[in-house]
Write an enzyme that holds these catalytic residues in place. Sequence first.
Site, mmCIF file in Angstrom:
data_model
loop_
_atom_site.group_PDB
_atom_site.id
_atom_site.type_symbol
_atom_site.label_atom_id
_atom_site.label_comp_id
_atom_site.label_asym_id
_atom_site.label_seq_id
_atom_site.Cartn_x
_atom_site.Cartn_y
_atom_site.Cartn_z
ATOM 1 C CD GLU A 89 -2.379 -1.104 2.845
ATOM 2 O OE1 GLU A 89 -2.732 -2.183 3.318
ATOM 3 O OE2 GLU A 89 -2.520 -0.020 3.430
ATOM 4 C CB CYS A 330 0.843 0.831 7.717
ATOM 5 S SG CYS A 330 1.387 0.169 9.275
HETATM 6 N N1 SAH Z 1 7.939 -0.293 10.785
HETATM 7 C C1 SAH Z 1 8.155 1.103 10.984
HETATM 8 C C2 SAH Z 1 7.454 1.943 9.947
HETATM 9 C C3 SAH Z 1 6.099 1.502 9.506
HETATM 10 S S1 SAH Z 1 4.839 1.635 10.717
HETATM 11 C C4 SAH Z 1 7.743 1.502 12.388
HETATM 12 O O1 SAH Z 1 7.141 0.715 13.080
HETATM 13 O O2 SAH Z 1 8.077 2.621 12.778
HETATM 14 C C5 SAH Z 1 4.624 3.396 10.788
HETATM 15 C C6 SAH Z 1 3.954 3.890 12.037
HETATM 16 O O3 SAH Z 1 2.575 3.511 12.050
HETATM 17 C C7 SAH Z 1 4.570 3.346 13.310
HETATM 18 O O4 SAH Z 1 4.778 4.353 14.257
HETATM 19 C C8 SAH Z 1 3.516 2.361 13.746
HETATM 20 O O5 SAH Z 1 3.630 2.109 15.108
HETATM 21 C C9 SAH Z 1 2.244 3.048 13.328
HETATM 22 N N2 SAH Z 1 1.052 2.201 13.302
HETATM 23 C C10 SAH Z 1 0.956 0.880 13.082
HETATM 24 N N3 SAH Z 1 -0.329 0.467 13.158
HETATM 25 C C11 SAH Z 1 -1.063 1.559 13.421
HETATM 26 C C12 SAH Z 1 -2.465 1.788 13.640
HETATM 27 N N4 SAH Z 1 -3.355 0.809 13.554
HETATM 28 N N5 SAH Z 1 -2.858 3.060 13.924
HETATM 29 C C13 SAH Z 1 -1.969 4.074 13.983
HETATM 30 N N6 SAH Z 1 -0.646 3.913 13.788
HETATM 31 C C14 SAH Z 1 -0.198 2.680 13.522
HETATM 32 FE FE1 SF4 Z 2 6.245 -3.674 11.530
HETATM 33 FE FE2 SF4 Z 2 5.693 -2.865 14.006
HETATM 34 FE FE3 SF4 Z 2 6.106 -1.045 12.056
HETATM 35 FE FE4 SF4 Z 2 3.896 -2.604 12.054
HETATM 36 S S1 SF4 Z 2 4.453 -1.045 13.557
HETATM 37 S S2 SF4 Z 2 5.181 -2.132 10.316
HETATM 38 S S3 SF4 Z 2 4.708 -4.558 12.881
HETATM 39 S S4 SF4 Z 2 7.585 -2.529 12.909
#
Ligand code: SAH
Ligand code: SF4
Length: 340
Positions: A89, A330
């Site tokens: 995505e 995401c």
């Molecule tokens: N893996 C990296 C980048 C991708 S996730 C990381 O974890 O930083 C990007 C951001 O989206 C992260 O801060 C993650 O914790 C957040 N995130 C994941 N699921 C989410 C959700 N359901 N609602 C809001 N933020 C979310």
């Molecule tokens: Fe991966 Fe955690 Fe980032 Fe989700 S929030 S993309 S599981 S590192």
Amino acid sequence: MRNIYGITLEELETYFIEHNIKKFKATQVFEWLYKKRVSSFDEMTNVGKDIISQLKQDFNIMKLKIVTKREDIDVVKYLFELSDHNRIEAVLMHHDYGNSLCISTQVGCNMGCSFCESGRLKKVRNLDTYEMVVQLLMVEADLNIRISHLVLMGIGEPFDNYENMISFINIINTPKGIDLGSRHITISTSGIVPKINEFADYPKQVNLAISLHAPNDKLRSKLMNINKAYPLDVLMKSVKDYIKKTNRRVTFEYIMLKDVNDSLECAEELCQLVYGINCYINLIPYNETSHISYKKSDHSSVLAFYDYLKKHNIAVTIRREFGSKVNAACGQLRSNYEEE
Ligand code: SAH
Ligand code: SF4
């Protein structure tokens, strides 16, 4: 055969030199790809027929397929299909300061954060560099816009795909190419400490965001498996070293989860944790998903948490909510689409 969108200008120059072709031809090819945005080698009219057939032998120029696209007022969400049929995505957000694009870096994610939809699908593979570049090109072409800001916050852990991510930044930052300023690029990591340390020596002024989400080890380990490998004292030391080396301010992301990490006790602990660090805290409203039982914090709890930090002189913002109607968090569009 490699995809041309995954090649840095330096790599293309080396390739041309190896094939006895003048180096400046690489710049011309880059301009055709990223300034004029042609979609075939044959359109590169000043490059020369021999060079074009050489390029065709070694590179393809394929893009991705848009499976579906969902729009809301200020957000457009794309589901792309890769050539091996995996899906990823990208999310485009219209801000008053420009257009920002959030892209994916992996198919699935192995970090296994308990609140995250992307992590429910284990990592299938890393994205190739071109698959990151093409997300940007296709969104710009589809909406006929220019992207001013880019965040690596879609599916995947960018620091678990380090080399390709660095090539990607190199390509989009090249002045002869897309020319997206490094200060307009933000990488978000769950906290892979050795890579944060490595990234401190990266010369470009890219922004770093750390997914913190909890102010103590007990809670953070519950939410994020990675905390067991790199607990808070190790993580915070690496962040401090990064700031010292780069002289750059770091962002801490903090998802607000109802009755989990949104109490004033947590706010107090958080203040102590980041005290004296050149950072700001971004409070993120949680996007609820049907597969995971966490709930988003009440607005009043978010405001109380925010006020507490503010009063204690911590720089803090609350992230604007985008497109919860189009499953903007995401990994959500992919998983919803596959269920439908
Ligand atoms: N893996 C990296 C980048 C991708 S996730 C990381 O974890 O930083 C990007 C951001 O989206 C992260 O801060 C993650 O914790 C957040 N995130 C994941 N699921 C989410 C959700 N359901 N609602 C809001 N933020 C979310
Ligand atoms: Fe991966 Fe955690 Fe980032 Fe989700 S929030 S993309 S599981 S590192």
